[in-house]
Scaffold this active site. Structure first.
Site, mmCIF file in Angstrom:
data_model
loop_
_atom_site.group_PDB
_atom_site.id
_atom_site.type_symbol
_atom_site.label_atom_id
_atom_site.label_comp_id
_atom_site.label_asym_id
_atom_site.label_seq_id
_atom_site.Cartn_x
_atom_site.Cartn_y
_atom_site.Cartn_z
ATOM 1 N N GLU A 46 0.848 -1.202 0.000
ATOM 2 C CA GLU A 46 0.000 0.000 0.000
ATOM 3 C C GLU A 46 0.879 1.245 0.000
ATOM 4 O OE1 GLU A 46 -2.496 2.990 0.169
ATOM 5 O OE2 GLU A 46 -3.255 0.961 -0.199
ATOM 6 N N ARG A 194 -20.410 15.286 -1.538
ATOM 7 C CA ARG A 194 -20.600 14.302 -0.474
ATOM 8 C C ARG A 194 -20.573 15.058 0.849
ATOM 9 N NH1 ARG A 194 -21.698 8.797 -0.387
ATOM 10 N NH2 ARG A 194 -19.962 8.180 -1.705
ATOM 11 N N ASP A 311 -11.979 -1.040 -8.956
ATOM 12 C CA ASP A 311 -11.984 0.215 -9.716
ATOM 13 C C ASP A 311 -10.856 0.290 -10.738
ATOM 14 O OD1 ASP A 311 -14.207 1.126 -8.437
ATOM 15 O OD2 ASP A 311 -13.196 2.627 -7.211
#
Length: 433
Positions: A46, A194, A311
Site C-alpha cells: 500500500e 458528499r 476500480d
C-alpha cells in the site's frame, strides 16, 4: 437479524501461491481475505503511510454481504451498519413522495455502512490470518507479468506467483496491462457533493428533522439534471448524503477535494424545503466534491500472471450502488479460481477464468448506471410525468427506470453468487476437474 454468523471454513488451496496485492482499499483487502482464508501467502503493498478512515456512506448490497458473511467480516459490518427497510423517492420541488419501495430481502439484507467501517472489518479479518502481511508507505513503480513480480520505488523487486492490482481508479498497472489500448475517462457531465450530518447536529438545530437519521430508509430526491441519495449509517449516528449535479469544471476524478458550502446550496435552490434545511446545517469545509467519469469496457483485465480488479478495471458510477460490491465479487472470484489450479503453470488460466466470470457482468452494470442517470435527471415535462407514474407503481412491484429500484435488475445485481459463478467459469476451462 438473518445471516449473522455464516463464516465458512474454506478448503486449503491445492497449490498455495505467493500472492502480491497492490492496494489496501476495499478490493485489495477483500482479495487478501478471500485468498488468505484458502491458505495462500498474501502480501499487500500500500502506498499510503497508514490505512486511514476516509469516505462516508456506502451501500452493502446483498451480493456483497453474502461474501462478507462467508469470510467472517459480516458481523462487524452489521454492528454499525443500518439495515434498510425501504427506499423513498421524492420530487425535487416540495418533496412530494413519488414512490416507496419496500426492501423485501428476497436476495438478502440491504445494509448501508460507513466506508471506513467496511474497510476496517476487512482489514481486521485479513490481519487475523497469519499468512497475510501488509506493507504500507511503499510505492510500486513497475510490474512484471511473467514471471510475476513488482518493482518498488526504492528499486528493489518482490517476486510472487501472481500479482493482483487493486490500485483503484487511477491505477498505474492498468496502463501496463493495456499497452496501447488505453483506458479513457469520459466526463458524464455530472459531479457529486458528499456531505455528512451528525445526529447531534440535527437534534440541536432541527429536531423535527430527526426522523431522517432515525428511520431505516434511504431517500432519493430527483429533479432536472440532479438527484440525491441519503441514508443513516453508524447506528443512526451519521446521516450520509451524495448529491449529483452538473459538473462546473471545479474538480477532477478524486473524491477528496473540498468544495464550498455556497457551491452546494447554489445547486439546489428551490428544492424541497427539508432538503435545504439539512444542507444549511453542513459545516463550511465539510463539503467534498468530485467529477463523475464513465469508463468504457477494457479490452482485457489480465496479462500473464497479473490481473486488475475493482476500480482498476471497472470503475462504477454511483447510480446503482455497486462499486464496492463488484470489487468484493472480484475478490471472491479470484479466491475460487486461484485455489483450483493443480500447478503454478495454470495461474494465467485461473486469471482468465476470473475474467470470464466477472467481466461481462461488471460491464453490463457499468452501462446500466448511465441509463439510471438519464432517467433520474429528466427535465420536468411529459417524459418526467411518465417516469413518475412508474415510480407510483413500484410499491406494487412494477418496473422502474431507476435500475437500483427495479425488481428485475435487483435479481441480476443481488441474486449473484460470485463464488459459484467462478467455479462454473473454472469448470469451463477444465471440464474434467
Amino acid at each position: 437479524m438473518g445471516e449473522i454468523n455464516r463464516e465458512k471454513q474454506y478448503p486449503r488451496a491445492k497449490v498455495p501461491l505467493k500472492v502480491i496485492i497492490i492496494g489496501a482499499g476495499i478490493g485489495g483487502l477483500a482479495a487478501a481475505v478471500s485468498l488468505g482464508k484458502r491458505g495462500h501467502d498474501v502480501r499487500i503493498i500500500e502506498f499510503a503511510p497508514e490505512i486511514q478512515e476516509v469516505g462516508a456512506g456506502i451501500q452493502c448490497a446483498p451480493n456483497m454481504l453474502r461474501m462478507l458473511d462467508r469470510w467472517g467480516a459480516g458481523t462487524a459490518v452489521r454492528k454499525t451498519g443500518v439495515m434498510l427497510g425501504s427506499i423513498h423517492i421524492l420530487r425535487w420541488e416540495g418533496g412530494r413522495m413519488l414512490g416507496s419501495v419496500p426492501i423485501k430481502q428476497t436476495h438478502g439484507e440491504q445494509f448501508v455502512v460507513h466506508r471506513a467501517d467496511l474497510q476496517m472489518a476487512l482489514l481486521n479479518k485479513a490481519l487475523e490470518l497469519p499468512n497475510v502481511r501488509i506493507q504500507t508507505n511503499t510505492l510500486v513503480k513497475g510490474v512484471q507479468f511473467t514471471p510475476a513480480a513488482v518493482e518498488l520505488g526504492d528499486g528493489s523487486r518482490i517476486r510472487g506467483d501472481v500479482v493482483i492490482a487493486a490500485d483503484g481508479i487511477k491505477s498505474t498497472v492498468r496502463g501496463r496491462i493495456l499497452g496501447d489500448d488505453k483506458d479513457v475517462a469520459i466526463p458524464t457531465g455530472d459531479a457529486v457533493f458528499r456531505v455528512v450530518l451528525t445526529r447531534d447536529m440535527l437534534r440541536e438545530h432541527n429536531p423535527d428533522l430527526m426522523p431522517f437519521v432515525e428511520e431505516k430508509k434511504a431517500i432519493r430526491w430527483i429533479g432536472p439534471d440532479r438527484h440525491i441519495i441519503a441514508y443513516p449509517v453508524r447506528n443512526h449516528e451519521i446521516y450520509n448524503m451524495a448529491l449529483a449535479h452538473p459538473d462546473r469544471g471545479r474538480v477532477d476524478e478524486s473524491w477528496t477535494t473540498v468544495s464550498s458550502k455556497k457551491n452546494l446550496l447554489s445547486e439546489y435552490q428551490g428544492w424541497d424545503e427539508n432538503l435545504i434545511r439539512l444542507l444549511e446545517m453542513v459545516p463550511e469545509g465539510d463539503v467534498l466534491e468530485w467529477k463523475l467519469c464513465m469508463h468504457m469496457p477494457l479490452i482485457r483485465w489480465v496479462q500473464g500472471s497479473c490481473a486488475l480488479m475493482g476500480d482498476a478495471c471497472h470503475p462504477m458510477l454511483p447510480y446503482v450502488a455497486q462499486g464496492a460490491a463488484q470489487a468484493v465479487e472480484d475478490a471472491a472470484s479470484l479466491g475460487v479460481t486461484l485455489s483450483s489450479i493443480t500447478s503454478k503453470d495454470q495461474v494465467p488460466l485461473a486469471l482468465k477464468a476470473y475474467e470470464k466470470a466477472q467481466k461481462a457482468r461488471a460491464e453490463h452494470i457499468q452501462q446500466s448506471c448511465l441509463q439510471t442517470r438519464a432517467a433520474l435527471h429528466l427535465p420536468d415535462g411529459p417524459e418526467q410525468e411518465a417516469r413518475d407514474q412508474k415510480f407510483r407503481a413500484l410499491s406494487q412491484g412494477g418496473e422502474s427506470d431507476d435500475k437500483w429500484n427495479d425488481p428485475q435488475m435487483q435479481q441480476f445485481l443481488w441474486g449473484w453468487d460470485a463464488e459459484t459463478k467462478a467455479e462454473e467459469a473454472w469448470r469451463g476451462e477444465f471440464p474434467s476437474q
